[in-house]
Design a protein around this motif. Structure first.
Motif, PDB file in Angstrom:
ATOM      1  N   LYS A 158      26.849 -49.990 -26.156  1.00  0.00           N
ATOM      2  CA  LYS A 158      27.859 -50.907 -26.207  1.00  0.00           C
ATOM      3  C   LYS A 158      27.634 -52.345 -26.347  1.00  0.00           C
ATOM      4  CE  LYS A 158      31.823 -47.977 -26.156  1.00  0.00           C
ATOM      5  NZ  LYS A 158      32.458 -47.549 -27.357  1.00  0.00           N
ATOM      6  N   ASN A 160      26.702 -55.605 -28.719  1.00  0.00           N
ATOM      7  CA  ASN A 160      27.145 -56.178 -30.010  1.00  0.00           C
ATOM      8  C   ASN A 160      25.275 -57.052 -30.475  1.00  0.00           C
ATOM      9  OD1 ASN A 160      29.698 -56.726 -29.143  1.00  0.00           O
ATOM     10  ND2 ASN A 160      28.883 -58.297 -27.725  1.00  0.00           N
ATOM     11  N   GLN A 163      26.317 -56.023 -34.953  1.00  0.00           N
ATOM     12  CA  GLN A 163      27.892 -55.293 -34.460  1.00  0.00           C
ATOM     13  C   GLN A 163      27.841 -54.836 -35.857  1.00  0.00           C
ATOM     14  OE1 GLN A 163      29.227 -59.391 -35.047  1.00  0.00           O
ATOM     15  NE2 GLN A 163      28.783 -59.967 -33.089  1.00  0.00           N
ATOM     16  N   GLU A 164      26.885 -54.474 -36.642  1.00  0.00           N
ATOM     17  CA  GLU A 164      28.270 -54.148 -38.158  1.00  0.00           C
ATOM     18  C   GLU A 164      28.374 -52.239 -37.457  1.00  0.00           C
ATOM     19  OE1 GLU A 164      26.084 -53.793 -41.939  1.00  0.00           O
ATOM     20  OE2 GLU A 164      26.401 -55.544 -42.089  1.00  0.00           O
ATOM     21  N   THR A 166      28.260 -51.172 -34.940  1.00  0.00           N
ATOM     22  CA  THR A 166      29.278 -50.637 -33.424  1.00  0.00           C
ATOM     23  C   THR A 166      30.641 -51.203 -34.391  1.00  0.00           C
ATOM     24  OG1 THR A 166      27.484 -51.816 -31.901  1.00  0.00           O
ATOM     25  CG2 THR A 166      30.081 -51.821 -31.192  1.00  0.00           C
ATOM     26  N   LYS A 167      30.743 -51.600 -35.050  1.00  0.00           N
ATOM     27  CA  LYS A 167      32.138 -51.729 -35.947  1.00  0.00           C
ATOM     28  C   LYS A 167      32.562 -50.217 -36.491  1.00  0.00           C
ATOM     29  CE  LYS A 167      34.882 -54.605 -38.658  1.00  0.00           C
ATOM     30  NZ  LYS A 167      35.328 -55.895 -39.799  1.00  0.00           N
ATOM     31  N   LEU A 168      31.529 -50.762 -37.182  1.00  0.00           N
ATOM     32  CA  LEU A 168      31.217 -48.677 -37.561  1.00  0.00           C
ATOM     33  C   LEU A 168      31.927 -47.519 -36.649  1.00  0.00           C
ATOM     34  CD1 LEU A 168      31.395 -47.899 -40.954  1.00  0.00           C
ATOM     35  CD2 LEU A 168      28.580 -47.512 -40.331  1.00  0.00           C
ATOM     36  N   SER A 170      31.759 -47.376 -33.156  1.00  0.00           N
ATOM     37  CA  SER A 170      32.752 -47.835 -32.273  1.00  0.00           C
ATOM     38  C   SER A 170      31.252 -48.303 -30.565  1.00  0.00           C
ATOM     39  CB  SER A 170      33.342 -46.208 -31.670  1.00  0.00           C
ATOM     40  OG  SER A 170      32.802 -45.654 -30.923  1.00  0.00           O
ATOM     41  N   TYR A 171      30.140 -47.573 -31.505  1.00  0.00           N
ATOM     42  CA  TYR A 171      28.692 -48.147 -30.770  1.00  0.00           C
ATOM     43  C   TYR A 171      27.511 -48.259 -31.179  1.00  0.00           C
ATOM     44  CZ  TYR A 171      27.074 -43.477 -31.189  1.00  0.00           C
ATOM     45  OH  TYR A 171      26.471 -42.362 -31.551  1.00  0.00           O
ATOM     46  N   ASN A 172      26.721 -48.152 -31.056  1.00  0.00           N
ATOM     47  CA  ASN A 172      24.867 -49.203 -31.827  1.00  0.00           C
ATOM     48  C   ASN A 172      24.738 -47.998 -31.335  1.00  0.00           C
ATOM     49  OD1 ASN A 172      22.649 -50.028 -32.710  1.00  0.00           O
ATOM     50  ND2 ASN A 172      22.368 -51.638 -31.000  1.00  0.00           N
TER      51      ASN A 172
END
Length: 280
Positions: A158, A160, A163-164, A166-168, A170-172
């Motif tokens: 969770k 940052n 970020q791409e 995580t954004k896509l 909702s988690y890494n």
């Protein structure tokens, strides 16, 4: 006085093997996703580069390290004197150097004139010949380091850092992939009787597809978190005693340190004499 010179007189064409701020490169090894066949289109290549120290490094007690991020190829430079400690501490990311599928050796460093009885190239050859012995040299440390990396990746789920992804998703998902990969490594390596670290690293066929599915977000954060929290105690129950109960191979470590010491002794004479000549 015998003047020692590098055998090669041409600067290597490979930028990874060119001197780094005046420090000669002995070898570069590809690590990371390209090394265990989990690269995707947007993956950069990663290399660890080991350099010889300058005389001023030796005098001042400096251990040069530098990380460089470029478009497509990232590399981290380390002073060669750090290598024995890296392998003894058994971080899986540095043990991986021994099993690089793209090992680039600087032939300019083949030997130093006046010291032909011990070639500097003997060290990379030793590392290749002894790679499985060196990989299992300190199994208790390998367990602790790998499990520490797993927990670190779980904290990044969770975070940052990417970020791409995580954004896509909702988690890494990249962190999730690496957590699973490290657990696989511990499981596979122990299952081989601690004799095939190289195969324990690699992914092909369905295993590769399954791992890339994790990166592409096939599983939700809750599903992935549950998978990891379930699998960790299973791996611990299955293999922790085998790793932690193994006796570290101090004889192997002594051989490694001796090899690096001999390389450093010869190269130090070269650096000292070159420094004296320049100042004369």
């Amino acid at each position: 006085m015998t003047v020692r010179r590098l055998s090669g007189n041409v600067t290597p064409s490979d930028p990874l093997l060119r001197p780094k701020e005046g420090r000669e490169v002995l070898f570069a090894a590809r690590v990371g996703s390209y090394n265990y066949n989990l690269q995707v289109e947007e993956s950069d290549e990663d290399f660890y580069i080991f350099t010889m120290p300058k005389y001023t490094d030796l005098y001042d007690g400096v251990m040069y390290t530098k990380q460089t991020v470029t478009n497509g190829v990232d590399f981290t430079v380390f002073d060669l004197r750090r290598l024995p400690g890296f392998l003894w501490k058994a971080n899986p990311h540095t043990v991986e150097v021994l099993f690089s599928n793209d090992l680039r050796i600087n032939t300019r460093m083949e030997y130093i004139e006046g010291a032909e009885t011990f070639k500097l190239m003997d060290l990379p050859i030793f590392l290749q010949d002894m790679k499985e012995d060196l990989a299992r040299m300190n199994l208790p440390y390998l367990w602790d380091s790998a499990m520490g990396c797993v927990r670190g990746e779980m904290k990044r789920l969770k975070g940052n850092e990417d970020q791409e992804l995580t954004k896509l998703h909702s988690y890494n998902t990249k962190a999730a992939l690496h957590a699973v990969r490290l657990l696989d490594l511990l499981d596979r390596y122990a299952d081989s009787g601690f004799r095939d670290f190289e195969s324990a690293l690699m992914y092909n066929g369905q295993s590769r597809t399954d791992m890339l599915d994790i990166r592409r977000g096939k599983y939700s954060f809750i599903e992935m978190n549950d998978v990891l929290n379930t699998r960790i105690p299973l791996i611990e129950e299955k293999w922790k005693e085998a790793y932690k109960g193994a006796k570290p191979k101090e004889t192997t470590y002594a051989k490694l340190k001796k090899m690096v010491y001999e390389v450093m002794r010869i190269y130090s004479l070269y650096e000292l004499e070159r420094d004296m000549i320049w100042k004369a």
